[in-house]
Design an enzyme around this catalytic site. Structure first.
Site, PDB file in Angstrom:
ATOM      1  CB  ALA A  61      -4.056  -4.440   2.413  1.00 28.75           C
ATOM      2  N   GLY A 102       0.936  -4.992   3.246  1.00 31.33           N
ATOM      3  CA  GLY A 102       0.554  -6.404   3.236  1.00 31.33           C
ATOM      4  C   GLY A 102       1.404  -7.219   2.272  1.00 31.33           C
ATOM      5  CD  GLU A 105       1.646  -6.948   7.423  1.00 24.48           C
ATOM      6  OE1 GLU A 105       0.640  -6.728   6.721  1.00 24.48           O
ATOM      7  OE2 GLU A 105       1.639  -6.882   8.669  1.00 24.48           O
ATOM      8  CD  GLU A 125       1.357  -1.548   6.726  1.00 24.99           C
ATOM      9  OE1 GLU A 125       2.512  -1.094   6.813  1.00 24.99           O
ATOM     10  OE2 GLU A 125       1.114  -2.654   6.197  1.00 24.99           O
TER      11      GLU A 125
HETATM   12  N1  COA Z   1      -4.512  -0.243  -2.764  1.00 21.02           N
HETATM   13  C1  COA Z   1      -5.283   0.202  -3.763  1.00 21.02           C
HETATM   14  N2  COA Z   1      -4.879   1.069  -4.698  1.00 21.02           N
HETATM   15  C2  COA Z   1      -3.621   1.490  -4.612  1.00 21.02           C
HETATM   16  C3  COA Z   1      -2.749   1.072  -3.598  1.00 21.02           C
HETATM   17  C4  COA Z   1      -3.242   0.153  -2.649  1.00 21.02           C
HETATM   18  N3  COA Z   1      -2.489  -0.298  -1.671  1.00 21.02           N
HETATM   19  N4  COA Z   1      -1.559   1.663  -3.786  1.00 21.02           N
HETATM   20  C5  COA Z   1      -1.682   2.428  -4.869  1.00 21.02           C
HETATM   21  N5  COA Z   1      -2.930   2.325  -5.378  1.00 21.02           N
HETATM   22  C6  COA Z   1      -3.464   2.975  -6.574  1.00 21.02           C
HETATM   23  C7  COA Z   1      -3.470   4.495  -6.428  1.00 21.02           C
HETATM   24  O1  COA Z   1      -4.652   4.936  -5.812  1.00 21.02           O
HETATM   25  C8  COA Z   1      -3.366   4.951  -7.867  1.00 21.02           C
HETATM   26  O2  COA Z   1      -4.651   4.893  -8.415  1.00 21.02           O
HETATM   27  P1  COA Z   1      -5.121   5.978  -9.507  1.00 21.02           P
HETATM   28  O3  COA Z   1      -4.201   5.797 -10.659  1.00 21.02           O
HETATM   29  O4  COA Z   1      -6.528   5.609  -9.776  1.00 21.02           O
HETATM   30  O5  COA Z   1      -4.971   7.322  -8.868  1.00 21.02           O
HETATM   31  C9  COA Z   1      -2.524   3.856  -8.517  1.00 21.02           C
HETATM   32  O6  COA Z   1      -2.594   2.733  -7.635  1.00 21.02           O
HETATM   33  C10 COA Z   1      -1.074   4.201  -8.692  1.00 21.02           C
HETATM   34  O7  COA Z   1      -0.555   4.633  -7.437  1.00 21.02           O
HETATM   35  P2  COA Z   1       0.381   5.904  -7.355  1.00 21.02           P
HETATM   36  O8  COA Z   1       0.631   6.187  -5.935  1.00 21.02           O
HETATM   37  O9  COA Z   1      -0.192   6.982  -8.177  1.00 21.02           O
HETATM   38  O10 COA Z   1       1.675   5.365  -8.091  1.00 21.02           O
HETATM   39  P3  COA Z   1       3.182   5.583  -7.739  1.00 21.02           P
HETATM   40  O11 COA Z   1       3.920   4.859  -8.787  1.00 21.02           O
HETATM   41  O12 COA Z   1       3.481   7.023  -7.501  1.00 21.02           O
HETATM   42  O13 COA Z   1       3.431   4.864  -6.340  1.00 21.02           O
HETATM   43  C11 COA Z   1       3.252   3.135  -4.666  1.00 21.02           C
HETATM   44  C12 COA Z   1       3.248   3.495  -6.188  1.00 21.02           C
HETATM   45  C13 COA Z   1       2.885   1.692  -4.536  1.00 21.02           C
HETATM   46  C14 COA Z   1       4.637   3.408  -4.091  1.00 21.02           C
HETATM   47  C15 COA Z   1       2.235   4.042  -3.949  1.00 21.02           C
HETATM   48  O14 COA Z   1       0.996   3.922  -4.604  1.00 21.02           O
HETATM   49  C16 COA Z   1       2.008   3.701  -2.506  1.00 21.02           C
HETATM   50  O15 COA Z   1       2.788   4.098  -1.663  1.00 21.02           O
HETATM   51  N6  COA Z   1       0.878   3.006  -2.225  1.00 21.02           N
HETATM   52  C17 COA Z   1       0.471   2.721  -0.885  1.00 21.02           C
HETATM   53  C18 COA Z   1       1.234   1.604  -0.326  1.00 21.02           C
HETATM   54  C19 COA Z   1       0.716   1.299   1.043  1.00 21.02           C
HETATM   55  O16 COA Z   1       0.513   2.163   1.853  1.00 21.02           O
HETATM   56  N7  COA Z   1       0.513   0.030   1.279  1.00 21.02           N
HETATM   57  C20 COA Z   1       0.019  -0.395   2.529  1.00 21.02           C
HETATM   58  C21 COA Z   1      -1.445  -0.486   2.466  1.00 21.02           C
HETATM   59  S1  COA Z   1      -2.023  -1.191   3.931  1.00 21.02           S
END
Ligand code: COA
Length: 693
Positions: A61, A102, A105, A125
């Protein structure tokens, strides 16, 4: 549009395209709703494949929408899932990259899932103080069974495709993932038996051992203490196994909403953003390209040096581990071997991975072995004269392009830079112990460090899988400068009447991984004392004699089996002789010991952190309050679910923090007086006014 609808013959492809991570924001959800409707209405479409653009399935999400509430604007994920399950046509997820939260999911709602070999899936989460809120706990349990689900969801782990396949979360692994998914979807439409939707599966719900949930709760009580989300995740998985399906889904949603409103969720969202903001270095913008680092030298084959060598080797970087004698180098390589042995034992690396990484580390006793390195990291004992000597030798023996870094935790980077002909390439890279485990890398900017040097060490930290913060150069940088008063205050509390058990108990109940005295024992009381001897102390301050005495008596901490506690393996026990030593110090200082309450202990330990943190911000040593939070969470065990010391202070109210400091200042000394910057931040409503961009 962030969602594309394409046809591959009789299969409709719904591709989510919302850079950078294809998060499921409102526009994406609206696009998916329209795409699903179109696929349902088109009689020529026999099946649907869901995938993500740029080889990335949605990573969740949209975190910003969860915070703002926009994640609740229709169509919400639950509505899309109902639409998918009622589609009447086979639907398959093609998972490339990271399918998380999400995003996963949604994949779990499909009839089947095909993943790329390097894909990762998971429901992380819990790391945001949440539980999955769109059926994730219920569907995951139905596919993988409760035991695997408990581990995966309470840790928030990202599972590699092979593991996901082994536990039943996905159906196949295929390199040409989207094509494989299209072909499978077509076969399903053509009469191949349709897999049951996860929602309808019950075959994995039997609980293997009757006390599975009780035993899991008991085993994780310490790790989960103070938090809401992990407990609710266990409750939800138990509900999947023990309640009717509809009730399980409803309970999950109810607990998701409860968690979303919790202060812990807000604090963890702050940490998520702070970790990412910390990468943005005002002194080196995105236009500065980092230098490639493929070969490094590590000088000093002790515990830190060996751990640092392992960090590099694990990231595919060749390492020369250098020390003064063959014996020292052999010992260092033995340490390296032991660390890899541990990694394999704990399942972090396979035998082959460990062997391949270990083969990247070779030992050397001559500086001439560093003639082709891109970077050298000095990790010798914390002695300024010794470190200066090492820098002189590094400057003579490494190529002119090489970056020279010091792992010092307190010493002046400029003094080391002055011993070289390349101060612009000198920088601090402060790893935390154990270096191959701890996430934090506190990089330190010297007066002359060039933007490219800074960009290089910040990029390097990412490659090593570390969370980096850039600190300015001062005694102790961000972490240890704040810690010195925290540690000193713990000893004052001992002198006044507290016991080590009481102090550590209060701090650990607050949520720290470890109290200040247990932490001293871990770092070594001789090391703590040596560092202290090298530091200047304001005229009106004194160090408690306790630490010096502990070191003199051989109470070095864990490594000598006794320190503030007695140790058997990892177990710590009280030692009456330590209390006798402390009481003797109180007597000598003429301090009448008294009972100290928990609230006083906590206030006296946390408030010096905040006052010093405000000074670090004002001096530009830390660029943002969030940087300080990241340092304290990942380097010093501050509970992430409380957001870090600076976030915690804002939640308490900076005016209240000032009040407490003012109450304590008269009896506890000048440094307790709230600094001008803290007052300024309180007047202007938060730390933002001290932020450097
Ligand atoms: N929603 C909005 N923005 C998100 C996001 C999300 N779920 N996940 C990542 N981003 C954004 C980050 O804030 C970052 O933004 P920035 O460049 O402005 O700082 C950008 O995407 C890249 O993310 P980053 O974490 O720097 O890249 P990464 O390659 O190291 O890792 C992921 C990628 C997806 C593994 C990591 O971002 C992550 O674990 N995200 C969260 C996933 C999560 O918790 N999902 C459940 C949400 S309910």
């Amino acid at each position: 549009m962030p969602t594309h609808y394409r046809r591959d013959g009789d299969v409709a492809l719904l591709e989510i395209d919302n850079p950078p991570v294809n998060a499921l924001d409102l526009r994406v959800r609206a696009g998916l709703e329209a795409g699903l409707r179109r696929a349902a209405d088109d009689p020529a479409v026999m099946a649907v494949v869901l995938c993500g653009a740029r080889a990335c399935f949605p990573a969740g999400a949209d975190i910003n929408e969860i915070a703002s509430g926009a994640a609740f604007h229709s169509p919400i994920l639950l509505e899309l899932q109902a639409q998918m399950e009622a589609l009447g046509k086979p639907i398959v997820a093609a998972i490339e990259g990271a399918a998380l939260g999400g995003g996963f999911e949604l994949a779990l709602t499909c009839h089947g899932r095909i993943a790329a070999p390097e894909a990762r899936v998971g429901l992380p989460e819990v790391k945001l103080g949440l539980i999955p809120g769109s059926g994730g706990t219920q569907r995951f349990t139905r596919l993988a069974g409760p035991a695997a689900t408990l581990e995966a969801l309470t840790s928030g782990a990202q599972l590699p495709a092979a593991r996901a396949l082994a536990i039943g979360l996905i159906d196949a692994i295929a390199p040409d993932t989207v094509r494989a998914a299209v072909q499978w979807a077509r076969r399903l439409a053509g009469g191949e038996p349709l897999p049951a939707l996860a929602r309808a599966r019950e075959d994995k719900l039997a609980v293997p051992e009757p006390d599975l949930f009780a035993a899991f709760r008991a085993a994780h009580a310490r790790a989960f203490r103070g938090q809401l989300a992990p407990w609710r995740i266990v409750d939800a998985i138990e509900a999947a196994c023990t309640r009717p399906a509809l009730e399980g889904f409803q309970l999950e949603r109810q607990w998701y909403l409860e968690c979303r409103e919790s202060p812990q969720c807000k604090a963890l969202m702050h940490v998520f953003h702070a970790e990412r903001a910390a990468r943005r270095v005002p002194q080196a913008g995105p236009q500065v390209a980092p230098l490639p680092i493929e070969r490094v030298g590590v000088v000093g084959a002790g515990t830190m040096g060996a751990g640092i060598a392992v960090c590099f080797a694990n990231a595919g970087i060749d390492v020369t581990l250098l020390d003064v004698s063959r014996e020292a180098v052999a010992l260092g390589l033995e340490r390296v071997g032991a660390l890899y042995g541990e990694s394999v034992e704990r399942g972090k690396l396979s035998g082959e991975q460990a062997e391949a990484a270990r083969a990247r580390i070779r030992g050397a006793v001559e500086y001439s072995a560093l003639g082709d390195v891109d970077m050298a990291v000095e990790a010798v004992f914390e002695d300024p004269a010794l470190k200066c000597q090492v820098f002189e030798r590094l400057d003579r023996s490494t190529p002119p392009r090489a970056i020279l870094a010091s792992n010092t935790s307190t010493l002046d980077i400029d003094r080391l830079a002055a011993r070289t002909t390349r101060p612009q390439q000198v920088v601090g890279t402060h790893f935390f112990s154990p270096a191959h485990v701890m996430k934090l890398m506190e990089n330190v900017r010297g007066r002359a460090s060039s933007p490219q040097t800074l960009a290089t060490v910040m990029a390097l930290a990412r490659r090593l899988g570390k969370i980096a913060v850039l600190a300015g150069n001062c005694d102790g940088f961000i972490g240890n400068r704040m810690l010195q008063y925290y540690g000193a205050e713990a000893e004052r509390l001992l002198e006044e009447g507290a016991t080590p058990e009481q102090i550590d108990g209060v701090v650990e109940a607050f949520g720290f991984a470890m109290g200040p005295l247990a932490m001293r024992d871990l770092a070594g009381n001789d090391v703590g004392w040596a560092i202290r001897r090298n530091r200047a102390l304001p005229a009106d301050e004194r160090w408690s004699p306790i630490l010096e005495r502990m070191a003199a008596q051989g109470r070095l901490g864990r490594k000598s089996g006794r320190g503030f506690y007695l140790y058997e393996g990892r177990e710590r026990r009280s030692d009456p002789q330590v209390l006798a030593l402390i009481c003797a110090v109180s007597r000598e200082l003429g301090i009448e010991r008294r009972e100290l309450g928990e609230a006083e202990i906590l206030a006296r330990l946390l408030h010096p952190l905040i006052n010093e943190g405000a000074k670090l911000l004002a001096e530009g040593i830390a660029a943002r309050a969030g940087d300080i939070d990241v340092v304290y969470i990942h380097g010093y065990g501050f509970p992430a679910y409380k957001g870090g010391p600076m976030y915690w202070a804002e939640q308490e109210g900076l005016a209240k923090v000032i009040d407490t400091l003012e109450q304590l200042a008269p009896s506890h000394g000048a440094r307790w007086g709230p600094c001008a910057h803290l007052r300024a931040a309180a007047a202007r409503g938060g730390w933002e006014c001290l932020t450097r961009r």
